[in-house]
Design a protein around this motif. Structure first.
Motif, PDB file in Angstrom:
ATOM      1  N   PHE A  10       4.674 -10.735  -5.207  1.00 55.07           N
ATOM      2  CA  PHE A  10       3.681 -10.033  -4.389  1.00 55.07           C
ATOM      3  C   PHE A  10       4.289  -8.892  -3.602  1.00 55.07           C
ATOM      4  O   PHE A  10       3.702  -7.826  -3.491  1.00 55.07           O
ATOM      5  N   VAL A  11       5.477  -9.131  -3.033  1.00 54.55           N
ATOM      6  CA  VAL A  11       6.029  -8.169  -2.085  1.00 54.55           C
ATOM      7  C   VAL A  11       6.253  -6.791  -2.691  1.00 54.55           C
ATOM      8  O   VAL A  11       5.851  -5.786  -2.123  1.00 54.55           O
ATOM      9  N   PRO A  12       6.905  -6.665  -3.879  1.00 50.82           N
ATOM     10  CA  PRO A  12       7.073  -5.314  -4.443  1.00 50.82           C
ATOM     11  C   PRO A  12       5.754  -4.620  -4.696  1.00 50.82           C
ATOM     12  O   PRO A  12       5.638  -3.408  -4.529  1.00 50.82           O
ATOM     13  N   LEU A  13       4.724  -5.399  -5.102  1.00 50.85           N
ATOM     14  CA  LEU A  13       3.422  -4.783  -5.329  1.00 50.85           C
ATOM     15  C   LEU A  13       2.859  -4.247  -4.025  1.00 50.85           C
ATOM     16  O   LEU A  13       2.288  -3.157  -3.963  1.00 50.85           O
ATOM     17  N   LEU A  14       3.022  -5.033  -2.947  1.00 55.94           N
ATOM     18  CA  LEU A  14       2.499  -4.601  -1.660  1.00 55.94           C
ATOM     19  C   LEU A  14       3.249  -3.402  -1.134  1.00 55.94           C
ATOM     20  O   LEU A  14       2.673  -2.526  -0.503  1.00 55.94           O
ATOM     21  N   ALA A 160      14.030 -13.904   3.057  1.00 52.42           N
ATOM     22  CA  ALA A 160      12.778 -13.874   3.811  1.00 52.42           C
ATOM     23  C   ALA A 160      12.866 -12.882   4.969  1.00 52.42           C
ATOM     24  O   ALA A 160      11.907 -12.144   5.241  1.00 52.42           O
ATOM     25  N   SER A 161      14.002 -12.854   5.640  1.00 59.27           N
ATOM     26  CA  SER A 161      14.170 -11.912   6.746  1.00 59.27           C
ATOM     27  C   SER A 161      14.124 -10.472   6.245  1.00 59.27           C
ATOM     28  O   SER A 161      13.527  -9.597   6.881  1.00 59.27           O
ATOM     29  N   ALA A 162      14.768 -10.227   5.092  1.00 58.90           N
ATOM     30  CA  ALA A 162      14.762  -8.872   4.533  1.00 58.90           C
ATOM     31  C   ALA A 162      13.345  -8.462   4.133  1.00 58.90           C
ATOM     32  O   ALA A 162      12.924  -7.323   4.370  1.00 58.90           O
ATOM     33  N   ARG A 163      12.608  -9.375   3.535  1.00 55.59           N
ATOM     34  CA  ARG A 163      11.225  -9.072   3.155  1.00 55.59           C
ATOM     35  C   ARG A 163      10.378  -8.819   4.393  1.00 55.59           C
ATOM     36  O   ARG A 163       9.526  -7.934   4.413  1.00 55.59           O
ATOM     37  N   TRP A 164      10.594  -9.619   5.436  1.00 55.90           N
ATOM     38  CA  TRP A 164       9.835  -9.427   6.666  1.00 55.90           C
ATOM     39  C   TRP A 164      10.101  -8.049   7.253  1.00 55.90           C
ATOM     40  O   TRP A 164       9.167  -7.355   7.657  1.00 55.90           O
ATOM     41  N   ARG A 165      11.373  -7.622   7.273  1.00 47.24           N
ATOM     42  CA  ARG A 165      11.694  -6.301   7.815  1.00 47.24           C
ATOM     43  C   ARG A 165      11.063  -5.192   6.974  1.00 47.24           C
ATOM     44  O   ARG A 165      10.548  -4.200   7.507  1.00 47.24           O
ATOM     45  N   ALA A 166      11.099  -5.358   5.636  1.00 50.36           N
ATOM     46  CA  ALA A 166      10.492  -4.348   4.756  1.00 50.36           C
ATOM     47  C   ALA A 166       8.984  -4.282   4.956  1.00 50.36           C
ATOM     48  O   ALA A 166       8.389  -3.197   4.978  1.00 50.36           O
ATOM     49  N   LEU A 167       8.349  -5.451   5.122  1.00 44.81           N
ATOM     50  CA  LEU A 167       6.908  -5.487   5.332  1.00 44.81           C
ATOM     51  C   LEU A 167       6.532  -4.880   6.678  1.00 44.81           C
ATOM     52  O   LEU A 167       5.523  -4.175   6.794  1.00 44.81           O
ATOM     53  N   GLN A 168       7.331  -5.156   7.693  1.00 39.97           N
ATOM     54  CA  GLN A 168       7.073  -4.563   9.001  1.00 39.97           C
ATOM     55  C   GLN A 168       7.148  -3.031   8.940  1.00 39.97           C
ATOM     56  O   GLN A 168       6.327  -2.329   9.531  1.00 39.97           O
ATOM     57  N   LYS A 169       8.134  -2.544   8.216  1.00 38.72           N
ATOM     58  CA  LYS A 169       8.264  -1.097   8.059  1.00 38.72           C
ATOM     59  C   LYS A 169       7.063  -0.520   7.321  1.00 38.72           C
ATOM     60  O   LYS A 169       6.493   0.504   7.723  1.00 38.72           O
ATOM     61  N   ARG A 170       6.664  -1.200   6.233  1.00 35.96           N
ATOM     62  CA  ARG A 170       5.533  -0.721   5.446  1.00 35.96           C
ATOM     63  C   ARG A 170       4.238  -0.782   6.253  1.00 35.96           C
ATOM     64  O   ARG A 170       3.396   0.125   6.178  1.00 35.96           O
ATOM     65  N   ASN A 171       4.078  -1.835   7.043  1.00 40.77           N
ATOM     66  CA  ASN A 171       2.880  -1.950   7.865  1.00 40.77           C
ATOM     67  C   ASN A 171       2.801  -0.818   8.885  1.00 40.77           C
ATOM     68  O   ASN A 171       1.725  -0.304   9.186  1.00 40.77           O
TER      69      ASN A 171
END
Length: 360
Positions: A10-14, A160-171
């Motif tokens: 999911f994450v790369p798609l998001l 998980a921490s890396a994904r969270w940081r990437a998602l925060q940046k994208r958000n």
């Protein structure tokens, strides 16, 4: 014991590029008064496109925020499990030390811990160097397994921490994108409303604006006239802007909000001017009519057949209006004065309107 299998599909798609609607075409219809000019047609399409793009970014942001919370929870859970594993490993190392010291004191005999824990008959059975070696190996293997668990937890937590940081940046990028779209949309909305005011003042509607919008499929024969709203003035309520009780149900929505036919039927009136400003009236099977008023643009002409959920207009604040909203009526005839309360009528047709506390 965690399996360390964290889905990353999911994450790369998001995190990919924000998808927006392609350039939508808009052409003017005919047969409804003065010909529609290109500025009005293009402006309606621009409002519709920006409205849909802003909604798409909002959905992506909400999804990303939920996924970020999920990844943060996974990292927190793994941190707690790591603390547990650290304690377990420390205890196992203490066990290894006790076994080694007991073996040393006993000259390679049965370790002290086994002597204190096992019954005399069992002590006699395992009191050999080979059995001691197996006991030592069992404890050592437990340490190895715990170390592997620790490594897996650390790796999963780091991911998980890396994904969270990437998602925060994208958000954050999505928030900036939405703010830019909203600023453009607000300008386009009021430009559209200005043109609608000219039409309402002259009493001559422009021809229908044919917006090439994606179809909204529904399995229900009846729907609400707008998708996101706040219910404001209700049927029969008092107010300074009508001489008698309010004849419909108001939906507070921004200018340019897509207005859709609540059911299938035929357009019997498109009118500009007067208290209702720009309005559309549709006759449905069974004889009832629905009215949509204070509009900023119309996408249908008299005589058009419409289906449930079809875009028929864009909301506005023309006519006797205190602010942007859709005035919606259900009538027994196309004429004013034959209205009934739309809320129970829609409920009887399977459409329950959401009360203000549950809407945006």
């Amino acid at each position: 014991m965690p399996s360390f299998l964290l889905s990353s599909t999911f994450v790369p798609l998001l995190l990919g590029a924000v998808a927006v609607n392609p350039a939508w075409s808009a052409t003017s219809g005919g047969g409804n008064g003065a010909a529609s000019d290109g500025a009005d047609t293009g402006l309606s399409g621009r409002v519709a496109r920006l409205y849909a793009d802003s909604a798409a970014v909002t959905r992506q942001y909400d999804t990303g925020r939920q996924e970020a919370a999920k990844q943060r929870a996974i990292a927190g859970r793994d941190e707690k499990l790591l603390t547990h594993e650290h304690g377990l490993i420390a205890a196992l190392h203490q066990d290894l030390g006790r076994v080694a010291r007991a073996q040393y004191r006993q000259g390679g005999g049965l370790p002290y811990s086994a002597q204190t824990l096992l019954p005399d008959s069992a002590k006699e059975l395992i009191a050999s160097q080979g059995t001691l070696a197996r006991l030592d190996l069992a404890v050592a293997n437990a340490v190895i397994r715990s170390r592997l668990t620790e490594a897996g937890l650390a790796a999963e937590g780091a991911q998980a921490s890396a994904r969270w940081r990437a998602l925060q940046k994208r958000n954050g990028e999505l928030v900036a994108r939405k703010q830019a779209l909203e600023a453009k949309l607000e300008q386009a909305r009021w430009a559209l409303q200005s043109q609608a005011n000219v039409s309402a003042a002259s009493g001559a509607c422009r021809s229908a604006v044919r917006l090439d919008l994606p179809g909204r499929k529904t399995e229900h024969p009846w729907v609400a006239p707008v998708e996101a709203y706040r219910l404001s003035a209700g049927f029969g309520s008092g107010g300074d802007h009508w001489s008698h009780g309010h004849t419909g149900q108001d939906f507070a929505v921004p200018i340019g909000t897509p207005v859709r036919a609540v059911g299938s039927g035929q357009v019997v009136r498109v009118k500009c001017g007067g208290a209702f400003g720009m309005e559309v009236v549709i006759r449905h099977p069974g004889g009832y009519c629905t009215q949509y008023a204070h509009l900023a643009a119309v996408t249908v002409d008299p005589g058009d057949r419409v289906r449930t959920g079809q875009l028929i207009a864009q909301s506005g604040t023309t006519g006797n209006s205190t602010g942007p909203h859709l005035h919606f009526e259900v009538r027994s005839t196309p004429e004013w004065g034959s209205g009934i309360d739309p809320v129970p009528w829609l409920a009887a047709h399977g459409v329950r309107l959401v009360r203000p506390s549950a809407t945006r």
